[in-house]
Design a protein around this motif. Structure first.
Motif, mmCIF file in Angstrom:
data_model
loop_
_atom_site.group_PDB
_atom_site.id
_atom_site.type_symbol
_atom_site.label_atom_id
_atom_site.label_comp_id
_atom_site.label_asym_id
_atom_site.label_seq_id
_atom_site.Cartn_x
_atom_site.Cartn_y
_atom_site.Cartn_z
ATOM 1 N N PHE A 135 -7.916 17.816 -23.441
ATOM 2 C CA PHE A 135 -7.710 19.333 -23.754
ATOM 3 C C PHE A 135 -8.245 19.474 -25.109
ATOM 4 O O PHE A 135 -8.926 20.535 -25.482
ATOM 5 N N THR B 4 -7.144 20.889 -8.550
ATOM 6 C CA THR B 4 -8.031 20.418 -9.587
ATOM 7 C C THR B 4 -9.353 19.906 -8.907
ATOM 8 O O THR B 4 -10.385 19.765 -9.634
ATOM 9 N N LEU C 19 -10.626 16.150 -17.528
ATOM 10 C CA LEU C 19 -9.306 16.586 -17.498
ATOM 11 C C LEU C 19 -8.577 17.036 -15.972
ATOM 12 O O LEU C 19 -7.675 16.439 -15.573
ATOM 13 N N PHE C 20 -9.445 17.578 -15.323
ATOM 14 C CA PHE C 20 -9.386 18.074 -14.023
ATOM 15 C C PHE C 20 -8.980 16.661 -13.038
ATOM 16 O O PHE C 20 -8.027 16.608 -12.225
ATOM 17 N N SER D 68 -11.612 19.016 -25.675
ATOM 18 C CA SER D 68 -12.725 20.148 -25.107
ATOM 19 C C SER D 68 -12.825 21.360 -26.241
ATOM 20 O O SER D 68 -13.717 22.297 -25.938
ATOM 21 N N GLU E 181 -13.555 19.260 -19.532
ATOM 22 C CA GLU E 181 -12.710 20.089 -18.582
ATOM 23 C C GLU E 181 -12.806 19.218 -17.169
ATOM 24 O O GLU E 181 -11.748 18.829 -16.347
ATOM 25 N N TYR E 182 -13.970 18.560 -16.797
ATOM 26 C CA TYR E 182 -14.222 17.878 -15.685
ATOM 27 C C TYR E 182 -13.391 16.711 -15.535
ATOM 28 O O TYR E 182 -12.574 16.379 -14.411
ATOM 29 N N THR F 193 -19.390 20.923 -19.849
ATOM 30 C CA THR F 193 -17.948 21.121 -19.071
ATOM 31 C C THR F 193 -17.202 19.524 -18.953
ATOM 32 O O THR F 193 -16.385 19.350 -18.167
#
Length: 494
Positions: A17, A130, A99-100, A20, A96-97, A93
């Motif tokens: 996070f 997610t 992270l998910f 990002s 975030e990718y 991204t």
């Protein structure tokens, strides 16, 4: 420390996070995620000897849960070794990718240890939502292009912008995945409400003796089957499997590799946890689960026969293999449960080997056709060997893990007296051999001088060697693995 593996993943999520918020190269983000997963793998393996409960009994740690968590993290780490963040994820991204992805792994780890119905539901939703986002984050400029013309899963060309660029494909796949997931969650919640009404509890240790008193009352059977429907969706079993081909085709290659493998191991583990609540006399549930397993086999294998897209073919193949694992679960015995876990772990390794080849050959993240495997033995010998061994194992050819898995499932089912299921499963094994060996024929018996040679990285070669050795070793030493899993399951049921 009982919660150390989960804390490691949570800490990694916080780190990503923070990443990002800045500007980092995709390769750097991927490397950070891989290092974190490696640390998490070490902490999970070191915690295998831990036992205990947390959160007022809603979270249980034992030998079985820690083994499954180790496999979940190991599978995700292998995917990271052969993933290409520049190819399959929208630019900018990547933090975030990943992270998910880590939050999905966290949800799966929580799901394995969940010892209460509401904890199971919350963990399942965390691990699922997610992944819906991961599917939607595929790059727009990837597609399955053949000689300048986009092709669908049956090999027919289309000239439209949608097909040529793949634009919108990932959004459609994410929406289908989401809608089917919501439906499955609703059915599962409905079943949980029935169980609570019948027993007055949502704690798994309390439910087992309570259900034994009311089985085989129709309302109890229906309630258990509704709960199992939620995990049927996770594992892609009939009648919750219709999302598979479109989601596999629309998601990025690495995201599909994750969806096709890691959640299925946890899904089968939870199917076993729920099935263990059913009394051994619950033959009604055995026949229902066995019928769903056989239908899944026929649906997956027959549909796979006509597929030209590699990911769609593996999607339908996965439905059939989930049917084999469910057939072992349906026998409602400790040894059958252990065989089901052995089978699905072997399936994870075999499928990861296939996706390693797909992701390495698809440099721009596009979907590959079966014809794209042509001449692979010359272009990348190690990849060709890896693909052949994985497909032989999926087809059930000795001495690989797939053969021993199918053999042990059939022996267990025959031992329980369900000869009709054994005959139908044998027929499906014969059907599957055709489309698996057709890919091997493309890779080894055809030549294509126009396709460039593939140059796998050192990490990809290392992952390929590991998968090859493990697929063979698990087939040769099947009994020790199954006995270990049976011993681990006995601790979780005690």
């Amino acid at each position: 420390m009982l919660f150390l593996p989960e804390l490691t993943i949570l800490g990694a999520g916080l780190a990503l996070f923070a990443v990002s918020l800045g500007q980092f190269q995709p390769r750097t983000v991927k490397n950070i995620t891989a290092y974190v997963l490696l640390i998490s793998l070490v902490t999970t393996i070191c915690s295998i000897g831990n036992n205990g409960t947390m959160f007022f009994g809603a979270f249980k740690v034992d030998l079985f849960t820690q083994i499954i968590k180790s496999i979940v993290v190991l599978g995700t780490f292998i995917i990271m070794l052969f993933s290409n963040p520049d190819a399959g994820v929208k630019k900018g991204t990547q933090p975030e990718y990943y992270l998910f992805m880590l939050m999905s792994v966290f949800g799966l780890m929580m799901l394995v240890s969940a010892n209460e119905l509401l904890a199971i539901f919350v963990s399942l939703e965390l691990s699922s939502f997610t992944v819906y986002l991961m599917v939607a984050m595929r790059k727009n400029d990837t597609g399955a292009l053949v000689n300048g013309t986009a092709q669908d899963s049956t090999g027919h060309g289309h000239a439209g912008i949608f097909c040529q660029t793949g634009q919108g494909m990932q959004s459609e796949a994410a929406m289908k995945y989401l809608l089917y997931g919501i439906t499955a969650s609703g059915l599962m919640l409905f079943g949980m409400s029935y169980i609570y009404g019948l027993t007055g509890s949502t704690e798994l240790p309390v439910l087992a003796p309570a259900l034994a008193k009311i089985f085989p009352a129709p309302v109890a059977v229906v309630a258990v089957l509704l709960i199992l429907a939620g995990f049927f969706y996770k594992v892609a079993l009939f009648p919750m499997q219709f999302w598979v081909p479109d989601v596999y085709e629309g998601a990025g290659n690495e995201a599909t590799a994750f969806i096709a493998t890691v959640p299925k191991v946890v899904g089968i583990a939870l199917l076993i946890r729920i099935a263990s609540l059913i009394p051994a006399s619950g033959q009604e549930v055995t026949w229902v689960l066995g019928s769903c397993a056989v239908i899944s086999m026929f649906y997956g294998n027959l549909a796979a026969l006509v597929q030209k897209d590699m990911k769609r073919l593996l999607g339908y193949s996965g439905i059939a293999h989930a049917g084999f694992a469910l057939l072992s679960v349906a026998m409602l015995g400790l040894y059958g449960f252990a065989i089901a876990m052995y089978y699905i772990i072997g399936y994870l390794l075999m499928t990861l080997a296939c996706f390693l080849v797909i992701c390495t050959l698809s440099r721009n993240g596009s979907n590959l056709q079966v014809s794209d495997m042509a001449g692979l033995y010359k272009r990348a010998p190690l990849l060709a060997i890896t693909l052949a061994c994985a497909l032989f194992a999926l087809a059930g050819i000795p001495p690989f893990v797939g053969f021993m898995g199918k053999f042990m499932v059939m022996v267990e089912v025959l031992h329980k007296g369900y000869l009709v299921f054994v005959v139908l499963a044998t027929i499906n094994t014969a059907i599957a051999i055709y489309y698996y060996l057709s890919i091997v024929r493309q890779a080894w018996c055809t030549d294509d001088k126009e396709r460039p040679a593939a140059t796998p990285s050192l990490l990809v070669n290392a992952a390929a060697f590991f998968l090859l050795i493990t697929i063979i070793a698990m087939g040769v030493f099947a009994n020790p693995v199954v006995n270990t899993l049976a011993a681990a399951l006995s601790t979780t049921f005690s």
